[in-house]
Design a protein around this motif. Structure first.
Motif, short mmCIF file in Angstrom:
data_model
loop_
_atom_site.label_atom_id
_atom_site.label_comp_id
_atom_site.label_asym_id
_atom_site.label_seq_id
_atom_site.Cartn_x
_atom_site.Cartn_y
_atom_site.Cartn_z
N ALA A 245 0.40 11.99 -16.24
CA ALA A 245 0.02 12.69 -15.14
C ALA A 245 1.14 13.66 -14.80
O ALA A 245 1.21 14.90 -14.46
N LEU A 246 2.39 12.98 -14.70
CA LEU A 246 3.72 13.80 -14.28
C LEU A 246 3.88 14.85 -15.23
O LEU A 246 4.45 15.95 -15.06
N LEU A 247 3.73 14.53 -16.58
CA LEU A 247 4.03 15.52 -17.63
C LEU A 247 2.98 16.67 -17.50
O LEU A 247 3.40 17.80 -17.49
N VAL A 257 7.49 21.67 -9.84
CA VAL A 257 7.04 20.37 -10.10
C VAL A 257 8.30 19.55 -10.85
O VAL A 257 8.75 18.43 -10.63
N GLY A 258 8.98 20.24 -11.59
CA GLY A 258 10.08 19.78 -12.55
C GLY A 258 11.00 19.25 -11.58
O GLY A 258 11.86 18.26 -11.58
N GLU A 259 11.41 20.18 -10.63
CA GLU A 259 12.52 20.00 -9.69
C GLU A 259 12.34 18.57 -8.95
O GLU A 259 12.89 17.80 -8.57
N GLU A 260 10.99 18.63 -8.34
CA GLU A 260 10.39 17.17 -7.61
C GLU A 260 10.75 16.03 -8.45
O GLU A 260 11.19 14.82 -8.09
N VAL A 261 10.28 16.26 -9.68
CA VAL A 261 10.26 14.90 -10.72
C VAL A 261 11.70 14.46 -10.71
O VAL A 261 12.17 13.47 -10.99
N GLU A 297 18.10 19.41 -16.67
CA GLU A 297 19.09 19.88 -15.64
C GLU A 297 19.93 18.86 -14.84
O GLU A 297 20.28 19.09 -13.80
N THR A 298 19.85 17.94 -15.54
CA THR A 298 20.60 16.53 -15.01
C THR A 298 22.19 16.61 -15.60
O THR A 298 22.22 16.53 -16.77
N SER A 299 23.02 17.07 -14.80
CA SER A 299 24.38 17.25 -15.28
C SER A 299 25.05 15.76 -15.60
O SER A 299 25.83 15.62 -16.45
#
Length: 313
Positions: A245-247, A257-261, A297-299
């Motif tokens: 579902a998330l994907l 949505v990507g940012e929220e996840v 985008e996770t540093s």
């Protein structure tokens, strides 16, 4: 085989009898034959039983409803074309489902919903059944009704899953109000099987570009993330459905949505890891794809992230 044909013609002819007892006995026998004799199913369908069985769904007799609905379900295993081409079949099924908490017996409701699920195995039937808004509305109402038996809810969910497999049907499900009762079942129903089936439907609906707007209204992303939290004790299938579902939401809803996840990454990584390590092949593939979205985008990527992503290479 000729004996079976004569038997089928005889029983079907009795379905039009003026005697209720004769009709009831014929219905009971047809139910037994179609349950135990696969060869007789197409013969009975060809003998013209289906219109009579559909008409019987309007009966006030619970025994007659149940025998007719169960026979339709048995016929749907091998005579799907005959059912789909029968005029008025879906009107009759809709009637039975619509009166699930009044005049239709629970067993008849369950058999009708299961018949839909059986028909929906055929790809080309999904848009046809998906166009029957009254049928979909009734299935959703079964989900929403507090007193619906668990078996009725499960059969309704399985039918809704089959409908949702056709992408264009997903907007109809949203328009008819499927999202609130689905998330309500996830939050309030403690029966694992029902939550598994509800999340499976949610995962399919999430593959529609307008679904995110509806999910936001009910904190849908937060609920799906919580299902991946190891502390919730969700089953493996529920976790796979949450990942799917998330994907789908990310793919259809875009960057917002990507940012929220990603903002909730800390709560989902362990759950995703479990799907990667213990899920089905399809579940593992989707979990890895979702993980890549989270880490894109996770540093401060951790060794744990790298270890999981390396499993896809």
């Amino acid at each position: 085989m000729e004996v079976k044909r004569r038997t089928a013609r005889s029983l079907v002819s009795k379905l039009s009898s003026v005697s209720e007892i004769t009709r009831s006995e014929a219905l009971a026998e047809l139910r037994l034959i179609t349950k135990h004799d696969a060869d007789s199913r197409p013969i009975i369908a060809d003998a013209g039983a289906i219109p009579y069985l559909a008409e019987t769904l309007y009966s006030s007799s619970h025994d007659s409803q149940e025998n007719a609905a169960a026979t339709l379900l048995n016929l749907s295993i091998s005579s799907r074309d005959s059912l789909m081409s029968t005029r008025g079949l879906f009107d009759a099924i809709s009637h039975a489902l619509r009166h699930h908490n009044t005049t239709t017996s629970a067993l008849a409701v369950q058999s009708c919903a299961a018949t839909l699920h059986s028909l929906l195995i055929v790809d080309s039937y999904r848009p046809i059944i998906g166009s029957k808004r009254d049928v979909i509305y009734s299935l959703i109402e079964i989900m929403k009704t507090v007193k619906s038996p668990p078996r009725s809810i499960k059969d309704a969910l399985k039918a809704l899953f089959g409908i949702a497999l056709y992408p264009l049907n997903r907007s109809t499900l949203i328009d008819l109000g499927a999202i609130p009762p689905l998330f309500s079942l996830v939050l309030k129903d403690g029966r694992v099987g029902i939550v598994e089936d509800a999340t499976a439907v949610i995962a399919q609906i999430a593959g529609w570009e307008e679904s995110y707007v509806e999910f936001v209204k009910f904190s849908g992303v937060r609920i799906l993330v919580d299902l991946l939290d190891v502390g919730t004790g969700s089953s493996g299938r529920i976790k796979e459905n949450a990942v799917s579902a998330l994907l789908n939401l990310v793919r259809c809803g875009g960057e917002r949505v990507g940012e929220e996840v990603r903002d909730m990454a800390g709560a989902v990584v362990e759950g995703i890891k479990e799907v990667v390590e213990n899920g089905s092949a399809k579940g593992k593939s989707k979990a890895i794809a979702l993980l890549k979205v989270i880490e894109s985008e996770t540093s401060n990527r951790s060794a744990q992230f790298d270890s999981l992503l390396n499993q896809s290479s």
